[in-house]
Design an enzyme around this catalytic site. Structure first.
Site, PDB file in Angstrom:
ATOM      1  N   ARG A   1      38.791  34.430  40.414  1.00 49.55           N
ATOM      2  CA  ARG A   1      37.578  33.648  40.170  1.00 49.55           C
ATOM      3  C   ARG A   1      37.397  32.501  41.173  1.00 49.55           C
ATOM      4  NH1 ARG A   1      35.508  33.103  34.859  1.00 49.55           N
ATOM      5  NH2 ARG A   1      37.502  33.881  34.105  1.00 49.55           N
TER       6      ARG A   1
ATOM      7  N   CYS B   1      19.927  47.308  23.950  1.00 43.52           N
ATOM      8  CA  CYS B   1      19.646  47.331  22.509  1.00 43.52           C
ATOM      9  C   CYS B   1      20.783  46.728  21.699  1.00 43.52           C
ATOM     10  CB  CYS B   1      19.353  48.759  22.080  1.00 43.52           C
ATOM     11  SG  CYS B   1      17.895  49.362  22.890  1.00 43.52           S
ATOM     12  N   GLU B   2      21.056  45.480  21.906  1.00 46.25           N
ATOM     13  CA  GLU B   2      22.051  44.720  21.145  1.00 46.25           C
ATOM     14  C   GLU B   2      21.496  43.312  21.002  1.00 46.25           C
ATOM     15  OE1 GLU B   2      25.519  45.435  20.460  1.00 46.25           O
ATOM     16  OE2 GLU B   2      25.607  47.402  21.420  1.00 46.25           O
TER      17      GLU B   2
HETATM   18  C1  PLP Z   1      48.025  39.161  36.789  1.00 45.84           C
HETATM   19  C2  PLP Z   1      46.756  38.459  37.123  1.00 45.84           C
HETATM   20  N1  PLP Z   1      46.701  37.734  38.242  1.00 45.84           N
HETATM   21  C3  PLP Z   1      45.573  37.081  38.600  1.00 45.84           C
HETATM   22  C4  PLP Z   1      44.433  37.136  37.819  1.00 45.84           C
HETATM   23  C5  PLP Z   1      43.217  36.419  38.276  1.00 45.84           C
HETATM   24  O1  PLP Z   1      42.762  35.458  37.427  1.00 45.84           O
HETATM   25  P1  PLP Z   1      41.608  34.450  37.912  1.00 45.84           P
HETATM   26  O2  PLP Z   1      40.461  35.262  38.309  1.00 45.84           O
HETATM   27  O3  PLP Z   1      41.341  33.614  36.747  1.00 45.84           O
HETATM   28  O4  PLP Z   1      42.187  33.667  39.065  1.00 45.84           O
HETATM   29  C6  PLP Z   1      44.456  37.859  36.627  1.00 45.84           C
HETATM   30  C7  PLP Z   1      43.266  37.902  35.755  1.00 45.84           C
HETATM   31  O5  PLP Z   1      43.210  38.451  34.713  1.00 45.84           O
HETATM   32  C8  PLP Z   1      45.648  38.550  36.272  1.00 45.84           C
HETATM   33  O6  PLP Z   1      45.718  39.292  35.153  1.00 45.84           O
END
Ligand code: PLP
Length: 446
Positions: free
Chosen positions: A307, A373-374
């Protein structure tokens, strides 16, 4: 009408109407590389209404330079440590996005054979690939071993035994990480909290030394890594410090039983971004806090942000189909739904919504809903928005992570196109699906 309060709770996000101050909106614009010229919204130097007109809506648009900026900021903040940033491909697996990050020197964190194939197709060197995930199948383990990826983070004793058998069968020495569940609480949505005892991820700390001993004795396995991943959208450094304390204690424990092959401490991903008025992790402060705790280990530090690298850099463009008034409420029906961006329905996530062309109409409080449709198909609830009319274009901000990758064909809707903007250039990195794609492999009879 529902009270226009902002639901906080443990979610840290909410679909209702938080008071996103104008200054905050500018922050969000800055992080995405958005700006307005004569009321027209631009991503970097490209007009977003132009993309919406030419490609149609809904369409995800990602700003290459904003992704690069995020990577470089984190990379330079971590410069005092030997480190590698492994992009969590699950956040956005478009090959063009992967290429941007690969060219900067990133590694990649994958969780499936499909993601392994994508990472290799995007040109990542196998030794820069880390494989995490609680339910890897034998075929997936085998594919990773054959590809000779950097290391696999293992999450259960049974998975470890299976990997041992696969490694022996393939006669390949395999680099192994143990993903530890450090039992750390994070103030994030429960669905994306992954480092607490009692949830499915990682090995509890008391099982780590037995697993390390197993690896130590195994002729085809080599323990190179201790790993954790606490969860997603974490906006405090404190949980990381707690997790790092558990990991470093385990490093001492593992070394004390004779493991001398450790090279990597993988502290996972989870760095939060700003969707509205919440805080986000400042990479410089984050690095300053973790570096003194990590440097004494002498290990290379891996991070797995998803993210953080791509979330702010993407927008979802949609268009108003209809306005309607029902039960004392205003609705704005748009052409993007929960099948395109599931985060509001699934996580009650808040996404800022802005006009593609500022028209200066008086504001109205409305629910922004999709065509699916939710009743749970919404992008915003009780949101103050400029008075919108059919045909108006909108940008949903912060849609670069867990957007397209979570899109589905529910209601037999095609998944949207994906576009990359780079400076004043832009191109379709993935065309919109075609209706015929939806059922081309289905058979009416045996
Ligand atoms: C093992 C692992 N590493 C990294 C991430 C990345 O998380 P983020 O996008 O919050 O940095 C995830 C997300 O689910 C994950 O499961």
């Amino acid at each position: 009408m529902r009270a226009p309060e902002y639901r906080r709770g443990s979610v840290g996000e909410g679909v209702l109407n938080p008071p996103t101050a104008p200054g905050r909106l500018l922050d969000l614009y800055g992080e995405a590389g958005l700006s307005r010229t004569n009321g027209t919204l631009h991503l970097d130097r490209v007009s977003l209404p132009q993309i919406a007109d030419q490609i149609g809506t809904p369409v995800f648009v990602y700003n290459a330079e904003a992704i690069r900026e995020r990577y470089r900021t984190l990379h330079s903040a971590l410069a005092p440590l030997p480190h590698r940033i492994c992009f969590a491909l699950k956040a956005n697996s478009n090959l063009a996005v992967l290429k941007i990050l690969r060219e900067l020197g990133a590694g990649v964190d994958i969780v499936s054979a499909g993601e392994l194939a994508r990472a290799l197709a995007a040109g990542f060197a196998a030794d820069k690939i880390v494989f995490s995930g609680v339910g890897k199948t034998r075929n997936e383990l085998q594919a990773a071993v054959k590809a000779q990826i950097g290391h696999l983070n293992l999450e259960s004793p049974e998975e470890l035994e299976l990997l041992g058998r696969v490694a022996e069968h393939e006669r390949r020495r395999v680099h192994v990480g143990i993903r530890v569940n450090p039992d750390v609480t994070t103030d994030t949505h429960p669905y994306i909290s992954t480092g607490k005892s009692g949830i499915k991820f990682g090995l509890p700390t008391d099982q780590v030394l037995p697993a390390a001993e197993y690896i130590l004795r195994h002729p085809w396995l080599e323990l190179t890594t201790l790993a954790m991943h606490l969860g997603s959208q974490i906006v405090d450094t404190e949980p990381f410090l707690q997790g790092i304390a558990r990991l470093t204690e385990l490093v001492r424990g593992v070394r004390s039983i004779g493991v001398d092959t450790l090279r990597v401490l993988d502290i996972g991903g989870g760095l939060g971004i700003r969707y509205a008025e919440e805080r986000s992790i400042d990479p410089v402060d984050f690095a300053a806090a973790i570096i003194p705790r990590l440097a004494p280990t002498g290990l290379t530090i891996y991070l797995e942000p998803g993210r953080f690298l791509v979330g702010s850099a993407g927008v979802l463009l949609t268009r108003v189909l209809y306005r309607k008034h029902s039960g004392g409420k205003e609705f704005v029906v748009v052409d993007a739904g929960m099948n395109d961006l599931v985060r509001p329905s699934h996580y009650q996530a808040y996404h800022e919504i802005v006009e593609l062309e500022e028209r200066g109409r008086p504001s109205v409080r409305a629910d922004v809903v999709g065509p699916v449709c939710e009743t749970g198909d919404f992008l915003a609830l009780d949101r103050m928005l400029p008075g919108l009319q059919s045909g108006d274009g909108l940008a949903i901000l912060g849609a670069g992570a867990y957007g397209f990758v979570m899109a589905s064909n529910y209601n037999s809707r095609v998944r949207p196109a994906e576009v990359i903007v780079d400076g004043d250039r832009w191109w379709v990195a993935r065309p919109r699906e075609r209706v015929e794609d939806l059922f081309s492999t289905e058979r009416l009879a045996p």
